[in-house]
Design a protein around this motif. Structure first.
Motif, PDB file in Angstrom:
ATOM      1  N   GLY A 161       2.644  -4.352  -1.660  1.00  0.00           N
ATOM      2  CA  GLY A 161       2.012  -3.062  -1.416  1.00  0.00           C
ATOM      3  C   GLY A 161       1.560  -2.454  -2.729  1.00  0.00           C
ATOM      4  O   GLY A 161       2.167  -2.692  -3.782  1.00  0.00           O
ATOM      5  N   SER A 162       0.477  -1.689  -2.689  1.00  0.00           N
ATOM      6  CA  SER A 162       0.027  -0.957  -3.874  1.00  0.00           C
ATOM      7  C   SER A 162      -0.664   0.323  -3.426  1.00  0.00           C
ATOM      8  O   SER A 162      -1.188   0.402  -2.305  1.00  0.00           O
ATOM      9  N   ILE A 163      -0.667   1.314  -4.311  1.00  0.00           N
ATOM     10  CA  ILE A 163      -1.213   2.634  -3.981  1.00  0.00           C
ATOM     11  C   ILE A 163      -1.958   3.212  -5.177  1.00  0.00           C
ATOM     12  O   ILE A 163      -1.635   2.918  -6.330  1.00  0.00           O
ATOM     13  N   PHE A 164      -2.964   4.054  -4.891  1.00  0.00           N
ATOM     14  CA  PHE A 164      -3.674   4.780  -5.935  1.00  0.00           C
ATOM     15  C   PHE A 164      -4.434   5.932  -5.296  1.00  0.00           C
ATOM     16  O   PHE A 164      -5.236   5.718  -4.384  1.00  0.00           O
ATOM     17  N   ARG A 165      -4.117   7.141  -5.758  1.00  0.00           N
ATOM     18  CA  ARG A 165      -4.755   8.362  -5.255  1.00  0.00           C
ATOM     19  C   ARG A 165      -4.629   8.476  -3.738  1.00  0.00           C
ATOM     20  O   ARG A 165      -3.588   8.834  -3.232  1.00  0.00           O
ATOM     21  N   PHE A 166      -5.680   8.166  -2.954  1.00  0.00           N
ATOM     22  CA  PHE A 166      -5.619   8.286  -1.501  1.00  0.00           C
ATOM     23  C   PHE A 166      -5.703   6.923  -0.808  1.00  0.00           C
ATOM     24  O   PHE A 166      -5.846   6.869   0.403  1.00  0.00           O
ATOM     25  N   GLU A 167      -5.616   5.845  -1.573  1.00  0.00           N
ATOM     26  CA  GLU A 167      -5.827   4.526  -1.000  1.00  0.00           C
ATOM     27  C   GLU A 167      -4.631   3.615  -1.256  1.00  0.00           C
ATOM     28  O   GLU A 167      -3.949   3.731  -2.267  1.00  0.00           O
ATOM     29  N   GLY A 168      -4.405   2.704  -0.304  1.00  0.00           N
ATOM     30  CA  GLY A 168      -3.322   1.744  -0.455  1.00  0.00           C
ATOM     31  C   GLY A 168      -3.666   0.443   0.221  1.00  0.00           C
ATOM     32  O   GLY A 168      -4.653   0.335   0.970  1.00  0.00           O
ATOM     33  N   GLN A 169      -2.860  -0.559  -0.056  1.00  0.00           N
ATOM     34  CA  GLN A 169      -3.055  -1.850   0.594  1.00  0.00           C
ATOM     35  C   GLN A 169      -1.725  -2.567   0.722  1.00  0.00           C
ATOM     36  O   GLN A 169      -0.781  -2.302  -0.024  1.00  0.00           O
ATOM     37  N   SER A 170      -1.649  -3.466   1.687  1.00  0.00           N
ATOM     38  CA  SER A 170      -0.424  -4.222   1.908  1.00  0.00           C
ATOM     39  C   SER A 170      -0.754  -5.541   2.582  1.00  0.00           C
ATOM     40  O   SER A 170      -1.723  -5.645   3.339  1.00  0.00           O
ATOM     41  N   THR A 171       0.066  -6.556   2.289  1.00  0.00           N
ATOM     42  CA  THR A 171      -0.049  -7.858   2.925  1.00  0.00           C
ATOM     43  C   THR A 171       1.248  -8.613   2.698  1.00  0.00           C
ATOM     44  O   THR A 171       2.170  -8.109   2.041  1.00  0.00           O
ATOM     45  N   VAL A 172       1.324  -9.816   3.227  1.00  0.00           N
ATOM     46  CA  VAL A 172       2.475 -10.696   2.994  1.00  0.00           C
ATOM     47  C   VAL A 172       1.972 -11.937   2.276  1.00  0.00           C
ATOM     48  O   VAL A 172       1.147 -12.684   2.817  1.00  0.00           O
ATOM     49  N   LEU A 229       1.490  -9.828   8.443  1.00  0.00           N
ATOM     50  CA  LEU A 229       0.244  -9.683   7.691  1.00  0.00           C
ATOM     51  C   LEU A 229       0.041 -10.864   6.735  1.00  0.00           C
ATOM     52  O   LEU A 229      -0.182 -10.684   5.536  1.00  0.00           O
ATOM     53  N   VAL A 230       0.123 -12.061   7.259  1.00  0.00           N
ATOM     54  CA  VAL A 230      -0.135 -13.257   6.462  1.00  0.00           C
ATOM     55  C   VAL A 230      -1.604 -13.609   6.615  1.00  0.00           C
ATOM     56  O   VAL A 230      -2.098 -13.759   7.732  1.00  0.00           O
ATOM     57  N   GLY A 231      -2.324 -13.711   5.505  1.00  0.00           N
ATOM     58  CA  GLY A 231      -3.754 -13.993   5.575  1.00  0.00           C
ATOM     59  C   GLY A 231      -4.593 -12.801   5.958  1.00  0.00           C
ATOM     60  O   GLY A 231      -5.773 -12.942   6.271  1.00  0.00           O
ATOM     61  N   ARG A 232      -3.985 -11.625   5.951  1.00  0.00           N
ATOM     62  CA  ARG A 232      -4.719 -10.388   6.241  1.00  0.00           C
ATOM     63  C   ARG A 232      -4.276  -9.310   5.259  1.00  0.00           C
ATOM     64  O   ARG A 232      -3.081  -9.115   5.037  1.00  0.00           O
ATOM     65  N   LEU A 233      -5.229  -8.627   4.668  1.00  0.00           N
ATOM     66  CA  LEU A 233      -4.950  -7.528   3.751  1.00  0.00           C
ATOM     67  C   LEU A 233      -5.249  -6.216   4.465  1.00  0.00           C
ATOM     68  O   LEU A 233      -6.385  -5.961   4.865  1.00  0.00           O
ATOM     69  N   LEU A 234      -4.215  -5.392   4.642  1.00  0.00           N
ATOM     70  CA  LEU A 234      -4.389  -4.083   5.277  1.00  0.00           C
ATOM     71  C   LEU A 234      -4.821  -3.072   4.236  1.00  0.00           C
ATOM     72  O   LEU A 234      -4.167  -2.898   3.199  1.00  0.00           O
ATOM     73  N   LEU A 235      -5.938  -2.391   4.487  1.00  0.00           N
ATOM     74  CA  LEU A 235      -6.473  -1.368   3.583  1.00  0.00           C
ATOM     75  C   LEU A 235      -6.279  -0.001   4.229  1.00  0.00           C
ATOM     76  O   LEU A 235      -6.663   0.207   5.382  1.00  0.00           O
ATOM     77  N   VAL A 236      -5.696   0.927   3.495  1.00  0.00           N
ATOM     78  CA  VAL A 236      -5.388   2.260   4.000  1.00  0.00           C
ATOM     79  C   VAL A 236      -6.245   3.288   3.257  1.00  0.00           C
ATOM     80  O   VAL A 236      -6.227   3.356   2.024  1.00  0.00           O
ATOM     81  N   MET A 241      -8.257   8.688   7.021  1.00  0.00           N
ATOM     82  CA  MET A 241      -7.227   8.192   7.933  1.00  0.00           C
ATOM     83  C   MET A 241      -7.751   6.997   8.715  1.00  0.00           C
ATOM     84  O   MET A 241      -7.804   6.970   9.940  1.00  0.00           O
ATOM     85  N   GLN A 242      -8.147   5.990   7.950  1.00  0.00           N
ATOM     86  CA  GLN A 242      -8.651   4.750   8.518  1.00  0.00           C
ATOM     87  C   GLN A 242      -7.820   3.578   8.013  1.00  0.00           C
ATOM     88  O   GLN A 242      -7.443   3.527   6.837  1.00  0.00           O
ATOM     89  N   PHE A 243      -7.547   2.645   8.908  1.00  0.00           N
ATOM     90  CA  PHE A 243      -6.843   1.427   8.578  1.00  0.00           C
ATOM     91  C   PHE A 243      -7.725   0.254   8.991  1.00  0.00           C
ATOM     92  O   PHE A 243      -8.192   0.205  10.125  1.00  0.00           O
ATOM     93  N   ARG A 244      -7.961  -0.657   8.089  1.00  0.00           N
ATOM     94  CA  ARG A 244      -8.722  -1.853   8.436  1.00  0.00           C
ATOM     95  C   ARG A 244      -8.129  -3.051   7.719  1.00  0.00           C
ATOM     96  O   ARG A 244      -7.436  -2.903   6.707  1.00  0.00           O
ATOM     97  N   THR A 245      -8.382  -4.226   8.240  1.00  0.00           N
ATOM     98  CA  THR A 245      -7.871  -5.437   7.609  1.00  0.00           C
ATOM     99  C   THR A 245      -9.018  -6.356   7.248  1.00  0.00           C
ATOM    100  O   THR A 245     -10.051  -6.392   7.933  1.00  0.00           O
ATOM    101  N   VAL A 246      -8.829  -7.072   6.148  1.00  0.00           N
ATOM    102  CA  VAL A 246      -9.781  -8.112   5.750  1.00  0.00           C
ATOM    103  C   VAL A 246      -9.010  -9.424   5.661  1.00  0.00           C
ATOM    104  O   VAL A 246      -7.829  -9.454   5.330  1.00  0.00           O
ATOM    105  N   LYS A 247      -9.693 -10.514   5.978  1.00  0.00           N
ATOM    106  CA  LYS A 247      -9.038 -11.817   5.976  1.00  0.00           C
ATOM    107  C   LYS A 247      -8.865 -12.335   4.557  1.00  0.00           C
ATOM    108  O   LYS A 247      -9.743 -12.174   3.705  1.00  0.00           O
TER     109      LYS A 247
END
Length: 390
Positions: A161-172, A229-236, A241-247
């Motif tokens: 997981g990582s965060i900065f200002r209003f954005e974050g991301q997480s994956t496995v 979340l294997v092979g998918r990166l969750l973007l926050v 207030m949007q959540f999306r994933t990229v492969k």
């Protein structure tokens, strides 16, 4: 597929634990076996800060039997806006101590193993080897690459997981068939290119959002339920207030998990171009002036220009009297308004950005320029405490 021990070796639940975890036990996908898997699990948290806080609290509440925490820092008042594992009474205290106390209150059935150290190439494999999976709550590139490579070598899932200002991301990362951190980021960005949370800020609630995603992924991996979340990166995006994933795909050319699979840990400070903290790197070779020397020049009534290169929202927090604002983000536009025949003293929050501005002036032919060591923080600490620290 769950991680950890086979079902025949899982510990039994006491009557007290059955009552405590009853809302888990009545979920068919978790049930008694899932809770026993949580009890048997050994999870390592790298960091007890913004991301580590929600992970520690919710994994403990969920019944993870053993939580290891790697942390060598102490609680600072600036942590309290987001690091909910610690309280006002803990300021100045070791984070490990306040974390252990808080976790014990949340769930006395959880065993906490404290690793009072910074994670390094020398100790990473030894520490990580005792756990089933790793939750990465770090805030710097050197440790992220270190955690990744250690997980690749040991075959441990890395919940990132990582965060900065209003954005974050997480994956496995680092599962048998999934990508690792280096598949996504083969090399670190140049030093100073990406601001830290201390320089750029972070919405205090955001670590809660991303940290809870990490904790959820850890529970899913332990119990074997759902799709991790294997092979998918969750973007926050907290603002929208949007959540999306990229492969994400495993890169066969990855220097860590690909065909040239890493054989040993390296010097990650050197790999990321780090010779010290960010301020020391930026100020290396730059003419400097201490807060005491600047104060003495002001008291003597010497004629010089004092330039604040922080952003306008930081200027509003507080400033050194008599300074002029020239943000680093638009510094090139302000440069032509400076007089190269006058002495110029530049400052920012800690001295890193102003050092870069001094270099720009030197490249433009300015010779009478100095960087305030430690920035406005040092000025507030040593000269004028009425200037707010932040």
């Amino acid at each position: 597929m769950s991680i950890g021990r086979p079902a025949s070796e899982l510990p039994e639940l006491s009557n007290e634990e059955i009552l405590r975890y009853s809302r888990h036990l009545i979920i068919p996908e978790v049930g008694v076996e899932g809770q026993r898997r949580l009890k048997a699990a050994r999870v390592l948290l790298v960091g007890a800060g913004g991301l580590g806080s929600p992970n520690a609290l919710y994994l403990a509440a969920a019944g993870v039997g053993t939580l290891g925490i790697v942390e060598a820092d102490v609680v600072d008042v600036t942590n309290l806006q987001r690091q909910v594992l610690h309280g006002t009474k803990d300021v100045g205290r070791k984070k490990l101590e306040s974390a252990r106390e808080r976790i014990r209150d949340v769930n006395p059935h959880v065993k906490v193993i404290a690793h009072d150290a910074w994670l390094t190439s020398e100790n990473a494999l030894e520490i990580l080897s005792g756990y089933d999976l790793v939750v990465d709550g770090t805030d710097n590139f050197a440790t992220r690459y270190l955690v990744n490579d250690a997980c690749v070598l040991l075959g441990k899932p890395n919940v990132y997981g990582s965060i900065f200002r209003f954005e974050g991301q997480s994956t496995v990362f680092c599962t048998a068939d999934g990508p690792c951190y280096r598949c996504l980021y083969p090399e670190p960005p140049p030093p100073g290119m990406v601001p830290s949370c201390a320089e750029g800020g972070v919405l205090g609630i955001l670590p809660g959002l991303v940290g809870l995603v990490q904790a959820t992924e850890a529970v899913k991996l332990i119990t074997g339920v759902g799709e991790p979340l294997v092979g998918r990166l969750l973007l926050v995006d907290a603002l929208g207030m949007q959540f999306r994933t990229v492969k994400l795909r495993k890169d066969p050319r990855c220097p860590a998990c690909g065909t040239r699979e890493i054989q040993a840990l390296i010097d990650y400070q050197q790999f990321c171009g780090i010779r010290g903290d960010e301020t020391e790197q930026a100020a290396d070779g730059v003419p400097s002036i201490t807060a005491g020397e600047l104060d003495a020049r002001r008291r003597r009534g010497e004629d010089f220009d004092l330039i604040d290169v922080r952003e306008p929202h930081e200027w509003e927090i507080g400033r050194i009297e008599g300074a002029r604002l020239a943000p680093l983000s638009t510094f090139a536009e302000a440069l032509r308004t400076f007089d190269s025949a006058r002495d110029l003293v530049l400052y920012c929050k800690s001295g890193a950005r102003s050092a870069r501005a001094v270099r720009q002036l030197q490249e433009a032919g300015f010779r009478r320029v100095w960087n305030l060591e430690g920035g406005i923080l040092r000025w507030s600490e040593e000269i004028d405490p009425s200037v707010p620290r932040y």
